[in-house]
Scaffold this motif. Structure first.
Motif, PDB file in Angstrom:
ATOM      1  N   TYR A 150      53.625  13.219  76.200  1.00  0.00           N
ATOM      2  CA  TYR A 150      53.270  12.086  75.348  1.00  0.00           C
ATOM      3  C   TYR A 150      53.509  10.767  76.084  1.00  0.00           C
ATOM      4  N   ASN A 151      54.686  10.634  76.699  1.00  0.00           N
ATOM      5  CA  ASN A 151      55.016   9.402  77.408  1.00  0.00           C
ATOM      6  C   ASN A 151      54.037   9.125  78.544  1.00  0.00           C
ATOM      7  N   TYR A 177      51.030   7.540  76.994  1.00  0.00           N
ATOM      8  CA  TYR A 177      51.175   6.241  76.321  1.00  0.00           C
ATOM      9  C   TYR A 177      50.687   5.084  77.191  1.00  0.00           C
ATOM     10  N   ASP A 237      52.641   3.155  78.875  1.00  0.00           N
ATOM     11  CA  ASP A 237      53.601   2.047  78.811  1.00  0.00           C
ATOM     12  C   ASP A 237      53.796   1.403  80.179  1.00  0.00           C
ATOM     13  N   PRO A 248      49.620   9.350  70.676  1.00  0.00           N
ATOM     14  CA  PRO A 248      49.471   8.755  72.011  1.00  0.00           C
ATOM     15  C   PRO A 248      48.215   7.900  72.135  1.00  0.00           C
ATOM     16  N   LEU A 251      49.219   4.355  70.841  1.00  0.00           N
ATOM     17  CA  LEU A 251      50.031   3.567  71.764  1.00  0.00           C
ATOM     18  C   LEU A 251      49.248   3.189  73.019  1.00  0.00           C
ATOM     19  N   ARG A 252      48.441   4.121  73.503  1.00  0.00           N
ATOM     20  CA  ARG A 252      47.654   3.840  74.707  1.00  0.00           C
ATOM     21  C   ARG A 252      46.647   2.716  74.456  1.00  0.00           C
ATOM     22  N   ASN A 295      48.437  -0.579  74.655  1.00  0.00           N
ATOM     23  CA  ASN A 295      48.846  -0.885  76.028  1.00  0.00           C
ATOM     24  C   ASN A 295      47.662  -1.258  76.908  1.00  0.00           C
ATOM     25  N   GLU A 324      51.908   3.369  63.502  1.00  0.00           N
ATOM     26  CA  GLU A 324      51.368   3.149  64.841  1.00  0.00           C
ATOM     27  C   GLU A 324      49.841   3.228  64.834  1.00  0.00           C
TER      28      GLU A 324
END
Length: 543
Positions: free
Chosen positions: A97-98, A101, A103, A137, A140-141, A144, A185
């Motif tokens: 997941y990270n 993202y 980030d 994800p 969030l993506r 970003n 989110e």
């Protein structure tokens, strides 16, 4: 039969909308596979230039010289053109997941060319993507990418077409089956997509969700209702980014939404300032770890640049209580599974407490190191991993899986004053007993009294977990440490054990814990070494 009952006591707490969407998405998925439905990779769309003030930089997670990614204290190197965006096998789903993202686009040392290269690698990998296409994800993506593109004022037809297709997919897969921070989110990201593409459909969806979810998820004292301070920080960052977007891009005239976000952001900032310890640490209660979310200081500074004033609230609806006297900072948890229909980040930690002395951790929550469904995850959610009371090997609530809870305890607050809190819970009622605990601060000491109401033949244990820097020695009914001393009344046995403390994911540190055995009631009196000289010895056992 046990598994069936676990599912039953878990499902009965779900909201009808969660059950509906669980069923709807499964049936729709089967039907779409039958007809060969596929989402488009590109949908031509024209973005509009947007302006954003600098936000909070992300922690460094991408090391360009080696094409190395580091999340959750675990590293993986990929050839630039062969990044495995679906790599759940090596380190688990949260790591994957990270990776998705993005980030790292917001870390300080990433260049425009490096960021664009990673975006294009992702776009060309679309036919193989799986993990990154899930709604969370994707949400969030999307934010970003837009933040990165706006930073460098990039308008690229291929990236915009891919991003539009991702937002269409997100709008078709909103996480009503999960709710909570996932749905928030989704809404925050749709707001970004709506402004970026000047798209009324995305904006209306975002407004519809936020109108319902902000008053639902932000409690009156400002705490996010899942009661993890780490997730509170994450949600607050997203709210501040949304305010940044609305304040600096007024073409859509979203004044009403902006005012609503300001209202809840002020509450959240106030709560965060109140619950954060003087040294800047947050309590690691529930699912919370360091170096995941921005720090409280960073968030307060960012909020100030957006003209968000701090709303000073007393801790109440969150069911946290904080006591400060002398060099003590004591945080007490009176809450149970929260919210009832979303227990994912809840633990068996009723009446758990964290104590700081002279701005340093003394008695701590054991923390979390993993979300994977394994023995460690179960231990970190269990009663024995918290500074509370356990009867036999029974749990306060029926935790199972990585994020589920079946039967759950209920708490009743009996006394709630400036210097004292008394409450009971029914988590052990199947044994015919109830646990009552009181906290009182007076004369520069903390007095904790535990009472088990009812009779049981099972051993009764109170746990104390000490920070790794704490050295301790047991002498009769005293626990002597380099930070403070603890006297215990009516204890039948004091047992010292080792445990693993985890203030970050996948990072375990050896530390000491104490188990206090008792029959019906026990009093634990804590005072710091610094304050000991000022305490009348006659007061020590006047609890």
């Amino acid at each position: 039969m046990k598994t069936i009952l676990q599912y039953f006591y878990t499902i009965i707490h779900l909201r009808p909308i969660q059950i509906y969407y669980q069923i709807f998405y499964k049936i729709r998925s089967i039907f779409r596979k039958m007809i060969g439905f596929q989402y488009a990779q590109f949908i031509p769309a024209e973005s509009i230039p947007i302006v954003l003030k600098p936000s909070i930089s992300s922690n460094k997670s991408y090391f360009s010289s080696e094409n190395r990614f580091c999340f959750l204290n675990q590293e993986q190197v990929f050839p630039i053109s062969q990044i495995n965006w679906n790599n759940e096998q090596t380190f688990g789903k949260l790591w994957a997941y990270n990776l998705n993202y993005f980030d790292f686009l917001n870390q300080e040392d990433i260049s425009q060319s490096q960021g664009l290269a990673l975006i294009r690698v992702y776009i060309y990998a679309y036919p193989t993507l799986k993990t990154g296409l899930e709604p969370y994800p994707t949400s969030l993506r999307g934010i970003n990418w837009i933040k990165f593109l706006s930073k460098y004022q990039i308008q690229d037809a291929e990236i915009d077409a891919f991003l539009m297709a991702q937002y269409v997919r997100l709008a078709d897969n909103l996480e009503y089956h999960l709710m909570g921070n996932h749905l928030l989110e989704n809404a925050f990201s749709l707001l970004f997509g709506g402004v970026y593409f000047d798209n009324e459909t995305f904006l209306n969806l975002a407004k519809k969700i936020l109108k319902v979810e902000l008053p639902e998820q932000i409690l009156a004292d400002g705490c996010h209702f899942e009661r993890s301070v780490m997730y509170h920080q994450i949600v607050l960052l997203r709210m501040l980014d949304c305010l940044n977007l609305l304040q600096n891009n007024q073409g859509k005239k979203l004044t009403e939404l902006e005012n609503e976000i300001v209202f809840y952001a002020q509450k959240m900032v106030g709560f965060l300032q109140k619950i954060t310890f003087k040294n800047g640490d947050i309590p690691l209660m529930g699912d919370a770890a360091k170096n995941i979310a921005p720090t409280t200081y960073q968030l307060l500074e960012y909020a100030n640049t957006l003209n968000i004033r701090v709303e000073k609230n007393e801790l109440l609806e969150s069911n946290y209580r904080k006591f400060e006297e002398g060099n003590f900072e004591l945080l007490v948890n009176l809450g149970t599974v929260s919210p009832d229909y979303l227990p994912a980040h809840s633990h068996c930690d009723i009446f758990n407490f964290v104590l700081y002395v002279d701005d340093k951790p003394f008695i701590v929550d054991t923390g979390i190191s993993t979300y994977q469904n394994n023995e460690r995850r179960h231990l970190e959610r269990s009663t024995m991993a918290h500074n509370t009371v356990q009867i036999g090997d029974f749990e306060q609530s029926e935790i199972w899986g990585s994020f589920r809870v079946g039967r759950r305890a209920k708490v009743k607050i009996l006394t709630d004053t400036e210097n004292e809190i008394v409450a009971s819970h029914d988590g052990f009622k199947r044994l015919g007993v109830f646990h009552q605990r009181s906290f009182r601060i007076e004369n520069q000491r903390i007095i904790i009294k535990d009472t088990v109401l009812g009779k049981t033949d099972y051993p009764i244990k109170a746990y104390l977990h000490f920070h790794p820097d704490v050295e301790l020695q047991i002498m009769n009914d005293k626990i002597i440490t380099n930070v403070g001393e603890i006297y215990v009344e009516n204890v039948t046995k004091i047992e010292q054990n080792d445990y693993h403390y985890s203030e970050e994911y996948n990072k375990l540190i050896s530390a000491k814990m104490v188990v206090l055995y008792f029959t019906n009631s026990i009093s634990t009196i804590i005072y710091s070494t610094k304050n000991h000289e000022n305490i009348d010895s006659n007061l020590l056992f006047s609890a």
